[in-house]
Design a protein around this motif. Structure first.
Motif, PDB file in Angstrom:
ATOM      1  N   HIS A  20       0.845  -1.187   0.000  1.00 14.51           N
ATOM      2  CA  HIS A  20       0.000   0.000   0.000  1.00 14.51           C
ATOM      3  C   HIS A  20       0.886   1.245   0.000  1.00 14.51           C
ATOM      4  CE1 HIS A  20      -2.956  -2.959   1.411  1.00 14.51           C
ATOM      5  NE2 HIS A  20      -3.882  -2.100   1.028  1.00 14.51           N
ATOM      6  N   TRP A  21       0.614   2.157  -0.923  1.00 11.63           N
ATOM      7  CA  TRP A  21       1.194   3.496  -0.915  1.00 11.63           C
ATOM      8  C   TRP A  21       0.097   4.447  -0.457  1.00 11.63           C
ATOM      9  CZ3 TRP A  21       6.175   3.167  -1.394  1.00 11.63           C
ATOM     10  CH2 TRP A  21       6.759   2.213  -2.245  1.00 11.63           C
ATOM     11  N   PHE A  22       0.400   5.348   0.492  1.00 15.33           N
ATOM     12  CA  PHE A  22      -0.682   6.180   1.029  1.00 15.33           C
ATOM     13  C   PHE A  22      -0.145   7.496   1.592  1.00 15.33           C
ATOM     14  CE2 PHE A  22       0.870   3.170   4.121  1.00 15.33           C
ATOM     15  CZ  PHE A  22       0.955   3.852   5.326  1.00 15.33           C
ATOM     16  N   THR A  23      -0.947   8.532   1.390  1.00 12.59           N
ATOM     17  CA  THR A  23      -0.716   9.830   2.024  1.00 12.59           C
ATOM     18  C   THR A  23      -1.851  10.152   2.983  1.00 12.59           C
ATOM     19  OG1 THR A  23      -1.809  10.940   0.165  1.00 12.59           O
ATOM     20  CG2 THR A  23       0.603  10.747   0.084  1.00 12.59           C
ATOM     21  N   LYS A  24      -2.920   9.361   2.946  1.00  7.65           N
ATOM     22  CA  LYS A  24      -4.081   9.515   3.807  1.00  7.65           C
ATOM     23  C   LYS A  24      -4.401   8.149   4.426  1.00  7.65           C
ATOM     24  CE  LYS A  24      -6.119  13.344   1.191  1.00  7.65           C
ATOM     25  NZ  LYS A  24      -7.339  13.830   0.460  1.00  7.65           N
ATOM     26  N   PRO A  25      -5.354   8.098   5.365  1.00  2.88           N
ATOM     27  CA  PRO A  25      -5.680   6.803   5.985  1.00  2.88           C
ATOM     28  C   PRO A  25      -6.127   5.777   4.948  1.00  2.88           C
ATOM     29  CG  PRO A  25      -6.646   8.603   7.253  1.00  2.88           C
ATOM     30  CD  PRO A  25      -6.108   9.218   5.987  1.00  2.88           C
ATOM     31  N   VAL A  26      -5.645   4.551   5.106  1.00  7.77           N
ATOM     32  CA  VAL A  26      -6.043   3.440   4.247  1.00  7.77           C
ATOM     33  C   VAL A  26      -6.593   2.338   5.135  1.00  7.77           C
ATOM     34  CG1 VAL A  26      -3.674   2.560   4.218  1.00  7.77           C
ATOM     35  CG2 VAL A  26      -5.287   1.780   2.501  1.00  7.77           C
ATOM     36  N   GLU A  27      -7.716   1.768   4.748  1.00  7.84           N
ATOM     37  CA  GLU A  27      -8.381   0.761   5.574  1.00  7.84           C
ATOM     38  C   GLU A  27      -7.872  -0.634   5.230  1.00  7.84           C
ATOM     39  OE1 GLU A  27     -12.899  -0.874   6.090  1.00  7.84           O
ATOM     40  OE2 GLU A  27     -12.566   1.273   6.452  1.00  7.84           O
ATOM     41  N   HIS A  28      -7.672  -1.434   6.268  1.00  7.37           N
ATOM     42  CA  HIS A  28      -7.279  -2.824   6.142  1.00  7.37           C
ATOM     43  C   HIS A  28      -8.282  -3.688   6.897  1.00  7.37           C
ATOM     44  CE1 HIS A  28      -2.992  -2.150   4.759  1.00  7.37           C
ATOM     45  NE2 HIS A  28      -3.276  -0.952   5.244  1.00  7.37           N
ATOM     46  N   HIS A  29      -8.277  -4.970   6.607  1.00  9.23           N
ATOM     47  CA  HIS A  29      -9.087  -5.931   7.357  1.00  9.23           C
ATOM     48  C   HIS A  29      -8.310  -7.235   7.422  1.00  9.23           C
ATOM     49  CE1 HIS A  29     -12.408  -8.175   8.973  1.00  9.23           C
ATOM     50  NE2 HIS A  29     -13.242  -7.146   8.859  1.00  9.23           N
ATOM     51  N   THR A  30      -8.265  -7.822   8.603  1.00  6.91           N
ATOM     52  CA  THR A  30      -7.529  -9.085   8.733  1.00  6.91           C
ATOM     53  C   THR A  30      -8.235 -10.232   8.030  1.00  6.91           C
ATOM     54  OG1 THR A  30      -8.619  -9.634  10.827  1.00  6.91           O
ATOM     55  CG2 THR A  30      -6.556  -8.360  10.947  1.00  6.91           C
ATOM     56  N   CYS A  31      -9.537 -10.083   7.761  1.00  6.38           N
ATOM     57  CA  CYS A  31     -10.323 -11.128   7.081  1.00  6.38           C
ATOM     58  C   CYS A  31     -10.165 -12.487   7.785  1.00  6.38           C
ATOM     59  CB  CYS A  31      -9.924 -11.243   5.620  1.00  6.38           C
ATOM     60  SG  CYS A  31     -10.232  -9.731   4.669  1.00  6.38           S
TER      61      CYS A  31
ATOM     62  N   PRO B  96      -3.098  -9.117  14.865  1.00  6.60           N
ATOM     63  CA  PRO B  96      -3.780 -10.397  15.083  1.00  6.60           C
ATOM     64  C   PRO B  96      -5.105 -10.479  14.330  1.00  6.60           C
ATOM     65  CG  PRO B  96      -2.966  -9.506  17.153  1.00  6.60           C
ATOM     66  CD  PRO B  96      -2.822  -8.422  16.128  1.00  6.60           C
ATOM     67  N   ALA B  97      -5.518 -11.698  14.031  1.00  5.85           N
ATOM     68  CA  ALA B  97      -6.773 -11.918  13.315  1.00  5.85           C
ATOM     69  C   ALA B  97      -7.943 -11.287  14.047  1.00  5.85           C
ATOM     70  CB  ALA B  97      -7.005 -13.420  13.139  1.00  5.85           C
ATOM     71  N   ALA B  98      -7.928 -11.315  15.381  1.00  2.00           N
ATOM     72  CA  ALA B  98      -9.050 -10.811  16.174  1.00  2.00           C
ATOM     73  C   ALA B  98      -9.274  -9.312  16.013  1.00  2.00           C
ATOM     74  CB  ALA B  98      -8.827 -11.141  17.652  1.00  2.00           C
ATOM     75  N   VAL B  99      -8.286  -8.583  15.492  1.00  2.00           N
ATOM     76  CA  VAL B  99      -8.433  -7.133  15.353  1.00  2.00           C
ATOM     77  C   VAL B  99      -9.514  -6.783  14.342  1.00  2.00           C
ATOM     78  CG1 VAL B  99      -7.254  -5.064  14.483  1.00  2.00           C
ATOM     79  CG2 VAL B  99      -6.129  -6.536  16.159  1.00  2.00           C
ATOM     80  N   GLY B 100      -9.608  -7.534  13.252  1.00  2.00           N
ATOM     81  CA  GLY B 100     -10.608  -7.218  12.226  1.00  2.00           C
ATOM     82  C   GLY B 100     -10.225  -5.975  11.444  1.00  2.00           C
ATOM     83  N   ARG B 101     -11.071  -4.958  11.454  1.00  2.00           N
ATOM     84  CA  ARG B 101     -10.813  -3.732  10.707  1.00  2.00           C
ATOM     85  C   ARG B 101      -9.790  -2.853  11.429  1.00  2.00           C
ATOM     86  NH1 ARG B 101     -14.199  -2.939   6.522  1.00  2.00           N
ATOM     87  NH2 ARG B 101     -16.131  -4.170   6.505  1.00  2.00           N
ATOM     88  N   TYR B 102      -8.901  -2.250  10.642  1.00  2.00           N
ATOM     89  CA  TYR B 102      -7.971  -1.266  11.184  1.00  2.00           C
ATOM     90  C   TYR B 102      -7.540  -0.343  10.057  1.00  2.00           C
ATOM     91  CZ  TYR B 102      -4.289  -4.381   9.256  1.00  2.00           C
ATOM     92  OH  TYR B 102      -3.503  -5.162   8.441  1.00  2.00           O
ATOM     93  N   THR B 103      -7.030   0.832  10.416  1.00  2.00           N
ATOM     94  CA  THR B 103      -6.526   1.776   9.425  1.00  2.00           C
ATOM     95  C   THR B 103      -5.073   2.087   9.722  1.00  2.00           C
ATOM     96  OG1 THR B 103      -7.223   3.709  10.698  1.00  2.00           O
ATOM     97  CG2 THR B 103      -8.794   2.834   9.074  1.00  2.00           C
ATOM     98  N   ILE B 104      -4.351   2.499   8.680  1.00  2.00           N
ATOM     99  CA  ILE B 104      -2.973   2.966   8.812  1.00  2.00           C
ATOM    100  C   ILE B 104      -2.873   4.297   8.083  1.00  2.00           C
ATOM    101  CG2 ILE B 104      -0.530   2.455   8.466  1.00  2.00           C
ATOM    102  CD1 ILE B 104      -1.204  -0.481   8.278  1.00  2.00           C
TER     103      ILE B 104
END
Length: 581
Positions: free
Chosen positions: A503-514, A551-559
């Motif tokens: 991921h290349w980013f200058t703003k928040p990008v959403e991730h999900h552990t799925c 960890p998988a338990a986190v679920g959604r997170y942003t960076i």
């Protein structure tokens, strides 16, 4: 010039109390034993590698206690050597995964006599040593003296510890490590898994003469907390015959050292994990988290496939200002199963964190290579000390920052000089078959082991120039983009179970552990922050080149970019177990 902000001692803060130093620890143990009165039977179980001279001498001083050392209950060392030899083997590096338990090491008659001694004792008893929790199945107080594997390796190099039931401290460190990997640590881990929920106190004796102790409840609370937030394990660094200079600057290491070749910053079976308790750091094997919080950490699908193995490894290989790695190949899946009893192999990739001008990666065979001719040339170089013409047989690809080279098992490869590699791989950690090492000696002054015999059985000869160019070099495609971010698929090869996304980013990008564990590294930018949209965990700041686990338990997170990186482009590389294309 970048100022280093790399954190070498990450930790998870957890509420609780800590005892520091032997007087405080012994006082707390005496206090805990007191309510059990004259019938108290305490057990102090130990991981391989603890310093028995220190621990036994201190625990013997507990007032009014009958002290029993399980070292006296083991079979003779010669018998243990014979029993374990088929698994340890005579090979300098490789053995075969064993399935022993402490019952195989202990003498039944001595154990029975010990149990009778405990029954007849007048007053409290303390049983200390390896297998103490097997000898006393339900102790009044259970203490576990743990030991991270990196510290075990340091003690092996200093020749101050022995393996289970043997006297092998004078052996070369590689042989001591091999016994641990294939025999001892399996025995210790299997017992530890059964004990984790029952331990009353955990002992950290990583620093000789400076022990620390926390309660079992604090330990479990810290592991549960860690498995539900982003975290980092404690990295460790090591020199190498080919080692470079990049990590000294970027990771803030001792500039007086000749070089640093390796950094292991996500290998939970080797790394430590730290809890901060009472303002102090408590160190333990990171594998404790995998054993205690398997589902929350790995996710159900990953656990179903790998059990309690953490399957993804990140490490650094620094050849900037150094030399070429050894020419090498990793075993295929069936070969590693049949030969070593390991169930999955070391597929990997090289992600270039940085590179000097002219840096290269050796990868894949040249077109038209004759297998018999090449193996004969390798054997001649090994037998005579002559040179092997690597460039005649192996492709040499230009390598620049942020390139990604994919290395499925069976592919001949090595990093050339001038490269800073983030190695993303499956976890089996010692199964590298070196084919040629450029005529070098190891840091111990001895020739490094060469494994042409193993290598000849696993080289995939069809992986030639055309195959490598089409499938293994910078196989990058954009898969998604949004406001201020772009996501790219960078690999790995379809034969490998790890997927990587950049991921290349200058703003928040959403991730999900799925539902599966994510492992990431900040490959561009000074700082970024990992956040929970629901506030499930505190914001977690990461710095350039740091590997972190979600960890998988986190679920959604942003960076998003943070601190010195706000308004600038950052980049992460993320790895996870691939279940669907």
């Amino acid at each position: 010039m970048r100022t280093s902000n790399y954190d070498k001692f990450p930790y998870t803060p957890v509420a609780g109390t800590m005892c520091s130093g032997w007087p405080e620890i012994l006082g707390r143990l005496a206090e805990a034993m007191q309510p059990h009165g004259q019938n108290c039977v305490a057990a102090v179980e130990c991981y391989q590698g603890v310093l028995h001279t220190e621990l036994a001498a201190q625990l013997r001083t507990l007032p009014g206690v009958t002290f029993i050392n399980t070292n006296d209950l083991f079979k003779p060392a010669e018998e243990t050597e014979r029993m374990t030899h088929p698994w340890v083997t005579d090979d300098r590096l490789f053995g075969r995964r064993a399935s022993f338990s402490y019952a195989d090491f202990l003498c039944p008659e001595r154990v029975e006599a010990c149990r009778q001694q405990i029954e007849q004792a007048r007053g409290p008893v303390l049983v200390y040593g390896h297998g103490a929790a097997e000898v006393v199945s339900r102790p009044s107080i259970l203490v576990y003296a743990d030991m991270p594997r990196w510290e075990i390796q340091q003690r092996e190099r200093r020749h101050i510890i022995d393996g289970l039931g043997v006297r092998n401290r004078e052996e070369m460190p590689s042989k001591q490590y091999k016994r641990g990997y294939f025999v001892d640590w399996i025995v210790c881990d299997n017992l530890k898994k059964r004990l984790m929920e029952r331990v009353d106190f955990w002992l950290d004796t990583t620093i000789e003469g400076h022990p620390k102790m926390i309660s079992g409840a604090t330990m479990l609370q810290g592991l549960a907390l860690t498995a539900r937030r982003p975290f980092r394990v404690v990295p460790f660094f090591d020199p190498a015959p080919w080692g470079g200079q990049w990590m000294k600057r970027v990771c803030g290491l001792d500039p007086a050292q000749q070089n640093y070749g390796w950094c292991f910053d996500c290998v939970p079976e080797e790394n430590s994990l730290m809890l901060q308790v009472d303002g102090q750091l408590f160190e333990m094997p990171a594998n404790n988290l995998v054993f205690s919080q398997t589902r929350a950490l790995l996710g159900g699908s990953v656990e179903a496939r790998f059990g309690q193995d953490f399957p993804i490894r990140f490490d650094f290989l620094d050849t900037i200002g150094g030399g070429n790695l050894s020419l090498q190949v990793h075993p295929t899946t069936q070969y590693i199963r049949d030969t070593f009893g390991i169930w999955y192999t070391q597929d990997e990739s090289y992600y270039l964190l940085d590179a000097e001008d002219g840096a290269t990666v050796f990868l894949g065979l040249k077109d038209g290579v004759d297998s018999s001719e090449m193996i004969s040339a390798l054997e001649e170089a090994q037998n005579t000390g002559g040179e092997f013409d690597v460039k005649r047989y192996v492709n040499q690809w230009p390598a620049k920052k942020h390139d990604h080279f994919l290395i499925p098992a069976g592919t001949i490869h090595c990093s050339g000089a001038g490269a800073m590699v983030l190695e993303i791989s499956a976890t089996p950690s010692i199964f590298t078959f070196k084919l040629y090492d450029w005529g070098r000696l190891g840091l111990d002054g001895l020739p490094r082991p060469i494994n042409i015999g193993h290598g000849a059985h696993v080289i995939q000869w069809e992986r030639n120039t055309g195959f490598t160019r089409k499938n293994l070099v910078n196989h990058v495609e954009t898969v998604a983009r949004g406001d201020g971010w772009k996501e790219e698929r960078t690999g790995l090869h379809e034969n490998e179970f790890i997927e990587t996304r950049r991921h290349w980013f200058t703003k928040p990008v959403e991730h999900h552990t799925c539902g599966g564990v994510n492992v990431l590294n900040l490959v561009e930018g000074d700082e970024a922050v990992v956040e929970s949209q629901s506030g499930a965990f505190e914001p977690f700041v990461v710095h350039y080149a740091e590997t972190f686990i979600v960890p998988a338990a986190v679920g959604r997170y942003t960076i998003r970019p943070y601190g010195r990186s706000e308004g600038r482009q950052c980049g992460t590389i993320k790895a996870y177990v691939r279940f669907r294309q």
